[in-house]
Design an enzyme around this catalytic site. Structure first.
Site: not given
Ligand code: UD1
Length: 418
Positions: A22, A92, A116, A121-122, A124-125, A305, A327, A397
């Site tokens: 995936k 995302r 998810c 989970r921003p 900005d990067l 994960d 993470i 998913r």
């Protein structure tokens, strides 16, 4: 609503083949947008996230068709550069399309990306990387609008390693003017697969394994085909299924080089494995050892994960284990349902303390996100009695017909839709 019902208590046994990855497929599908032509992805997993990405590409104007597990993408007549909320909010990874649209059309817009529920989970990067390459980005009501008549190379050092932002940068820089140097890049295997794919379509990407990536912008790309590698997280999940049921399985196409830390932990739990003629022969019959400390890390460390699947296995270990999640800050949601099934788990911020118990008991539980849902399936396979896991669509998913693989391995699982 879809649910999966598991009748637990049987050790799994037999041979299984692992679906395409995936996390390799999704950024590659986004990268296909760069090329005014055809991309064929073989061994592509038919999972909900891939089908959803297919919908987004179709919305943008791509012609898409499947031949078995080969996905044919024709992006020659793409016109739309806007990804509305109904698409972006589901996944995302869709943010990566912004760089692809910028590379191809010099502009793009995307509503806030979803995914998810495993933490903040921003993005900005992603935004600062695109700005470093000359894009102008505006945000209005969460919608990101990006413009760059011409993206330019240059140097960008990621303040923090991010898989998605590294992939995004590679895609955005492929057709940019000049040379892009990326530092402190993620080194996950999917980065290497994406580099291989981009190079296969005529881009010039070097250093994907090293954390420092150089992309020399090219003027045009060409049609290409790519064979999607097996999914390392699915392989890890199935090894956990062997461990938690004290079974023995053979994986036909194991991505062993992509699972170094996981296999280390598997060994610590008492799981045994061997490579025989290119297949991974795993014996989980003694995989009941606790793990005194396990921390999720960027690759080659232990993958976040696989943290929930391993938590399910450790809940039946003979002793106490400790997991630290480094993470994502909200990736212990599954603990609540595991506790409902009889597990003894205490969560304190980023730490989970697991005191192994002798038995889990089947009961109705609910998947809250993809990997947590997979962990509940594992718990169900080992539990006494019947477990019904609601929100099975979240598991779909990332897992392609997991119920069939379970049955192939001698487990008892069926999917129901209300
Ligand atoms: C990808 C994987 C996901 C995996 C994760 C970490 C895909 C489709 N998903 O997600 O399965 O769990 O890598 O291996 O490949 N961060 C920021 N700002 C940003 C981007 C990220 O602070 O702009 C943070 C995140 O909140 C997180 C960390 O960086 O704490 C790592 O996230 P990242 O590597 O970007 O994960 P994804 O690419 O979203």
């Amino acid at each position: 609503m879809k649910s999966i019902r598991i009748w637990g208590g049987r050790p799994l046994g037999g041979t299984v083949s692992i679906q395409g990855s995936k996390n390799a497929t999704l950024p590659i599908m986004a990268a296909a947008v760069l090329h005014k032509g055809i991309t064929v992805l073989h061994n592509c997993p038919k999972i909900a996230d891939v089908l959803f990405m297919e919908k987004i590409l179709t919305h943008l104007g791509a012609k898409v068709c499947w031949k078995g597990n080969s996905l044919h993408l024709d992006c020659s007549s793409l016109k739309c550069t806007n990804i509305p909320d109904k698409y972006a909010c589901q996944m995302r990874c869709s943010i990566i399309l912004l760089g692809a649209l910028l590379g191809r059309f010099g502009k793009g817009a995307i509503a806030p990306p979803g995914g998810c529920v495993i933490g903040k989970r921003p993005v900005d990067l992603h935004v600062s990387m695109l700005e470093a390459f000359g894009a102008r980005i505006e945000e209005k009501g969460g919608v990101l609008k990006a413009y760059a008549p011409e993206l330019k190379g240059g140097e960008f050092c990621f303040p923090k390693q991010s898989v998605g932002a590294t992939e995004h940068a590679m895609i955005a820089a492929a057709l940019a003017k000049g040379v892009a140097h990326l530092k402190n890049c993620a080194r996950e295997p999917e980065i290497i697969w994406l580099a291989e794919f981009l190079n296969g379509m005529g881009a010039s990407v070097e250093g994907a394994q090293t954390g420092e990536i150089t992309i020399r912008g090219v003027n045009a790309l060409h049609d290409s085909e790519f064979y999607t590698p097996p999914d390392r997280i699915v392989a890890g999940t199935y090894l956990c299924a062997a461990a938690i049921t004290r079974g023995k399985i053979v994986i036909e196409n194991p991505p062993v080089k992509e699972l170094p830390a996981f296999l280390g932990v598997y060994g610590k739990m008492g799981g045994q494995y061997d490579m025989v003629g290119g297949k991974l022969v795993a014996d989980g019959s003694k995989a009941y050892g606790p793990v005194s400390r396990l921390e999720t890390e960027v690759f080659p460390g232990f993958s976040t994960d696989l943290q929930s699947p391993v938590m399910a296995v450790l809940s039946l270990a003979h002793g106490k284990s400790h997991i630290r999640e480094n993470i994502f800050e909200d990736r212990f949601r599954v603990a609540e349902d595991l506790i409902r099934m009889g597990a003894r788990i205490r969560i304190n911020g980023k730490d989970a303390y697991i005191d192994g118990t002798k038995k889990l008991y089947g009961c109705p539980v609910t998947a809250q996100e993809l990997r947590g849902g997979a962990a509940l399936i594992l718990a169900g396979l080992a539990a006494q009695g019947q477990t019904r896991i609601d929100n099975f669509h979240l598991v779909e998913r990332g897992y392609e017909r997991i119920q069939e693989d379970i049955r192939r391995l001698g487990g008892n699982a069926s999917v129901e839709e209300e």
